[in-house]
Every structure is written in C-alpha cells, then in structure tokens.
Motif scaffolding. Structure first.
Motif, PDB file in Angstrom:
ATOM      1  N   PRO A  36       0.674  -1.012   0.008  1.00 30.80           N
ATOM      2  CA  PRO A  36       0.135   0.099   0.087  1.00 30.80           C
ATOM      3  C   PRO A  36       0.855   1.277   0.038  1.00 30.80           C
ATOM      4  O   PRO A  36       0.502   2.190  -0.619  1.00 30.80           O
ATOM      5  N   GLU A  37       1.947   1.307   0.456  1.00 29.69           N
ATOM      6  CA  GLU A  37       3.015   2.279   0.514  1.00 29.69           C
ATOM      7  C   GLU A  37       3.523   2.586  -0.852  1.00 29.69           C
ATOM      8  O   GLU A  37       4.020   3.854  -0.908  1.00 29.69           O
ATOM      9  N   VAL A  38       3.432   2.009  -2.005  1.00 33.61           N
ATOM     10  CA  VAL A  38       3.924   2.244  -3.114  1.00 33.61           C
ATOM     11  C   VAL A  38       3.215   3.230  -3.787  1.00 33.61           C
ATOM     12  O   VAL A  38       2.016   3.364  -4.031  1.00 33.61           O
ATOM     13  N   ILE A  39       4.118   4.240  -4.317  1.00 33.31           N
ATOM     14  CA  ILE A  39       3.306   5.166  -5.036  1.00 33.31           C
ATOM     15  C   ILE A  39       3.699   5.138  -6.651  1.00 33.31           C
ATOM     16  O   ILE A  39       5.082   5.202  -6.759  1.00 33.31           O
ATOM     17  N   GLY A  40       2.485   5.331  -7.439  1.00 32.85           N
ATOM     18  CA  GLY A  40       3.119   5.128  -9.006  1.00 32.85           C
ATOM     19  C   GLY A  40       3.416   3.936  -9.182  1.00 32.85           C
ATOM     20  O   GLY A  40       3.149   2.815  -8.622  1.00 32.85           O
ATOM     21  N   GLY A  41       3.962   3.659 -10.505  1.00 28.61           N
ATOM     22  CA  GLY A  41       4.098   2.278 -10.903  1.00 28.61           C
ATOM     23  C   GLY A  41       5.419   1.961 -11.838  1.00 28.61           C
ATOM     24  O   GLY A  41       6.072   3.268 -11.768  1.00 28.61           O
ATOM     25  N   LEU A  42       5.745   1.192 -12.418  1.00 22.10           N
ATOM     26  CA  LEU A  42       6.713   1.089 -13.440  1.00 22.10           C
ATOM     27  C   LEU A  42       6.960   2.163 -14.325  1.00 22.10           C
ATOM     28  O   LEU A  42       6.076   2.625 -14.700  1.00 22.10           O
ATOM     29  N   GLY A  43       8.269   2.326 -14.696  1.00 20.22           N
ATOM     30  CA  GLY A  43       8.295   3.382 -15.842  1.00 20.22           C
ATOM     31  C   GLY A  43       8.701   4.650 -15.264  1.00 20.22           C
ATOM     32  O   GLY A  43       9.139   5.483 -16.200  1.00 20.22           O
ATOM     33  N   GLY A  44       8.742   4.933 -14.018  1.00 17.84           N
ATOM     34  CA  GLY A  44       9.336   6.186 -13.496  1.00 17.84           C
ATOM     35  C   GLY A  44      10.840   6.197 -13.491  1.00 17.84           C
ATOM     36  O   GLY A  44      11.253   5.513 -13.537  1.00 17.84           O
ATOM     37  N   PHE A  45      11.372   7.422 -13.215  1.00 21.54           N
ATOM     38  CA  PHE A  45      12.641   7.724 -13.137  1.00 21.54           C
ATOM     39  C   PHE A  45      13.245   7.149 -11.548  1.00 21.54           C
ATOM     40  O   PHE A  45      14.410   6.992 -11.302  1.00 21.54           O
ATOM     41  N   GLY A 135       7.635 -10.081   1.488  1.00 24.86           N
ATOM     42  CA  GLY A 135       6.787  -9.050   1.788  1.00 24.86           C
ATOM     43  C   GLY A 135       7.224  -7.863   1.329  1.00 24.86           C
ATOM     44  O   GLY A 135       6.455  -6.731   1.926  1.00 24.86           O
ATOM     45  N   ALA A 136       8.202  -7.679   0.436  1.00 28.87           N
ATOM     46  CA  ALA A 136       8.696  -6.365   0.079  1.00 28.87           C
ATOM     47  C   ALA A 136       8.114  -6.208  -1.487  1.00 28.87           C
ATOM     48  O   ALA A 136       8.020  -7.120  -2.226  1.00 28.87           O
ATOM     49  N   SER A 137       8.058  -5.022  -1.776  1.00 26.35           N
ATOM     50  CA  SER A 137       7.599  -4.442  -2.943  1.00 26.35           C
ATOM     51  C   SER A 137       8.883  -4.408  -3.840  1.00 26.35           C
ATOM     52  O   SER A 137       9.893  -3.861  -3.563  1.00 26.35           O
ATOM     53  N   LEU A 138       9.000  -4.930  -5.259  1.00 26.86           N
ATOM     54  CA  LEU A 138       9.935  -4.567  -6.221  1.00 26.86           C
ATOM     55  C   LEU A 138       9.242  -3.405  -6.865  1.00 26.86           C
ATOM     56  O   LEU A 138       8.451  -3.301  -7.699  1.00 26.86           O
ATOM     57  N   ILE A 139      10.117  -2.189  -6.529  1.00 25.42           N
ATOM     58  CA  ILE A 139       9.537  -0.973  -6.946  1.00 25.42           C
ATOM     59  C   ILE A 139      10.397  -0.230  -8.238  1.00 25.42           C
ATOM     60  O   ILE A 139       9.902   0.746  -8.600  1.00 25.42           O
ATOM     61  N   GLY A 140      11.206  -1.037  -8.692  1.00 21.97           N
ATOM     62  CA  GLY A 140      12.163  -0.448  -9.715  1.00 21.97           C
ATOM     63  C   GLY A 140      13.476  -1.478 -10.028  1.00 21.97           C
ATOM     64  O   GLY A 140      13.823  -2.449  -9.141  1.00 21.97           O
ATOM     65  N   GLY A 141      14.149  -0.866 -11.113  1.00 21.74           N
ATOM     66  CA  GLY A 141      15.097  -1.728 -11.326  1.00 21.74           C
ATOM     67  C   GLY A 141      15.891  -1.196 -12.613  1.00 21.74           C
ATOM     68  O   GLY A 141      15.245  -0.364 -13.218  1.00 21.74           O
TER      69      GLY A 141
END
Length: 347
Positions: A36-45, A135-141
């Motif tokens: 729930p704490e993730v803001i936005g999605g894939l593709g950002g800087f 239980g961790a979010s994959l928020i970028g790469g």
C-alpha cells in the motif's frame, strides 16, 4: 563518393524495443508485489515509497545490497532461471532482517550483452517471487544491455533492499546474556555462497549438473533457491525476546555468528545438533575438502541463527516450526574466558 550508412543503436547491439517488451511482460508479476505504501508504477525515473511513519516513534532505515556470485554461472550453464532471482532477493532481505527490520522495497540491476527475453523474463519474475515471499515491493530496477562488456549469453545481477525498524527495537547483539540459547534454522542448500569452490569441485571430480545425488540431480541440489526467513522471523519477533540474529553466508556459521557477539561473550555450537545435508557431504568427499574449509566456506545446513532466553526456547521453536522452518537447538552463550578466544566454537 559512396554515402555512409546511417547507424542505429540496434546496429551497435542494443535493442531498445526488446527492453520495452520485457517491461510489458514483467509488469504483472511486479505489480503482484505492490504494498500500500508504493506510489506510482513501473516506468518512472525513481521508485516512490511512502515511509509508514505512523507506525514508528523513531524509524531507522536499514539498507542492504548483494548479488548471487558464481552460482549464476551454474544457472546459466543449466539454463535454469526460475530460482536465481529468489537467491538475489534472499541475500539482501535476510541481511536486512538481522537487525530486526521489516524489508519494505527492493530494486534489481540486470546487465547483459544482448537482451534475451526468454532469459530475462523468468529471472525478473523470480525476483518478483522472492519479493513476494519477503513481503517487499519490487519498485524499480535497471536492465542494461552492454555489448562488448559481457560474453554472449552471459548476464549479471545485483539487488538492493531497504527496510525499517523502530530505533528501540533494533537488534545488534548488545543484549546477549550468558545462558541464552542459539537456535539454527535449516538452509535449503548452499544458498548463494561458496560457488567458486563448488564449480572447482565439479571440474576436479569430473561431475556435471546431471550427476545424480540420491533421488535428485546436482543441478537440483546446487540450484535450490536460497531460503527467505522474513515471515518466520517477523512472527518470532512479535512473540519472543530475540537477543541476536545472524544470516549465515560466506564465512560459514562461526564467522557470521561471531559478528553479533560482544567481546565478553562467546558461543559453543554442537555439531551433533543437526545433520549436514547430503549435498555438503558430496562436496566434501568429491573435492577432498577439509572440515575446517567446509565450515568457513559453506553454511553446511544452517542458514540463519537466532538467540533467545532459555525460558523462551520452547515458544520460539513452536513459532518457527509453525511458520514452516526446521529448527535446531545449536548451543548456548557463555562468558569468554580470554579476549583471544574465538567468539564461536564448533565442537
């Protein structure tokens, strides 16, 4: 006078469109790790994550980074990629976990000579699976295509994790006391350490990944994903007074556990407390590896250690086994007689 051809990035070996197609293919598994704490999605800087400060009085961020070492070489040779991403996540989140922190989010770095979606997609999907287990979010790469830097068919991985712990709840071994009990959690194999020696043993023994080890192949045994201990340890922390923890990686049980023991204390670990899994016996025999070298190179069957007060051992074992872990009572904490003595002694 002839006209020079117009060169493109693809002519130089980099396929931008392939990278875009890969992002589309992995979008679903990555979204499945969303907190729930993730803001936005894939593709950002940058990956955005709102720190849940309402849950903490004095939050401390804990970070960790790692790779999977030359285990990756075996995975590439066997063309088995559905577990190597779990290894990557495990090596990072298990380290962060030692402080008592909850892993929040994860980022990966995938570098290769030429992007092959048939390889990259299962790797990144397995990273997402590791994040789900933790239980961790994959928020970028980052997926880097670098012809000339890597041999054709090769790639490398790195991972980065951030967690959070309450300042007063952080675990660093400073509360260890004489008489406390060391519990060991079973590993799933060699995890992601010692694989340069593993590969050398395979070569010297004339073995291949198809060589049988009981009812499985060496590929099955050596490429088993590293166990992620996050959910079991979080359950334990909620119910038991955990005084210290250690993730057993390169350096083995003694060297890693010693990192969390104060100078005035020591631990004696009983080898008879657990049975070493067959893959380690095979490695020792096939490579004529001494017990001392096995101890300092591999986890030898214990992937994680926790120390609890003696009167809470039964409860701790119940919690951990209830969370799916195999637990062994390894030994006790006692006074260190001389400053020169080893912090951890295996007997």
């Amino acid at each position: 006078m002839s006209q020079r051809p117009s060169l493109t990035y693809a002519d130089a070996g980099v396929d931008i469109d392939a990278g875009n197609r890969l992002v589309d293919e992995i979008r679903g598994p990555v979204e499945a790790t969303r907190r729930p704490e993730v803001i936005g999605g894939l593709g950002g800087f940058g990956g955005l994550f709102e720190l849940p400060v309402d849950r903490y009085r004095r939050p401390v961020l804990v970070s960790g980074t790692d790779g999977v070492g030359t285990k990756l070489r075996l995975a590439i040779d066997a063309h088995r990629f559905d577990g190597i991403g779990i290894d990557l996540v495990a090596m990072c989140v298990n380290d962060v976990l030692v402080t008592g922190a909850e892993p929040l989010f994860f980022l990966d770095y995938y570098a290769t000579a030429h992007l092959d979606a048939a390889v990259a997609a299962p790797v990144i999907k397995s990273i997402a699976e590791g994040c789900r287990q933790a239980g961790a979010s994959l928020i970028g790469g980052e997926t880097a295509e670098m012809p000339g830097m890597y041999a054709s068919g090769d790639f490398d991985l790195a991972g980065f994790c951030v967690g959070v712990v309450e300042y007063d709840a952080r675990i660093d071994g400073s509360r260890l006391s004489e008489g406390s009990v060391v519990l060991g959690l079973a590993s799933s194999g060699a995890h992601s350490n010692g694989y340069s020696l593993v590969r050398r043993i395979l070569d010297v023994a004339g073995a291949t990944l198809e060589t049988r080890l009981g009812d499985q192949s060496l590929a099955d045994a050596l490429l088993a994903p590293t166990r992620i201990y996050v959910k079991a340890i979080q359950a334990l922390l909620a119910q038991v007074d955990v005084q210290a923890m250690a993730h057993i990686t390169g350096g083995g049980l003694a060297e890693n556990f010693a990192r969390v023991i104060p100078d005035h204390l020591a631990a004696t670990i009983e080898r008879s407390a657990w049975t070493r899994p067959p893959v380690f016996d095979w490695l020792a025999d096939a490579g004529n590896v001494s017990e001392a070298e096995m101890d300092r190179t591999f986890n030898c069957g214990i992937g994680y250690c926790v120390v609890v007060p003696a009167d809470q051992v039964a409860q701790a074992i119940d919690v951990l086994t209830g969370a799916g872990e195999q637990v062994f009572e390894l030994g006790r904490i006692h006074a260190r007689e001389n400053a020169e003595d080893d912090a951890v002694r295996l007997v």
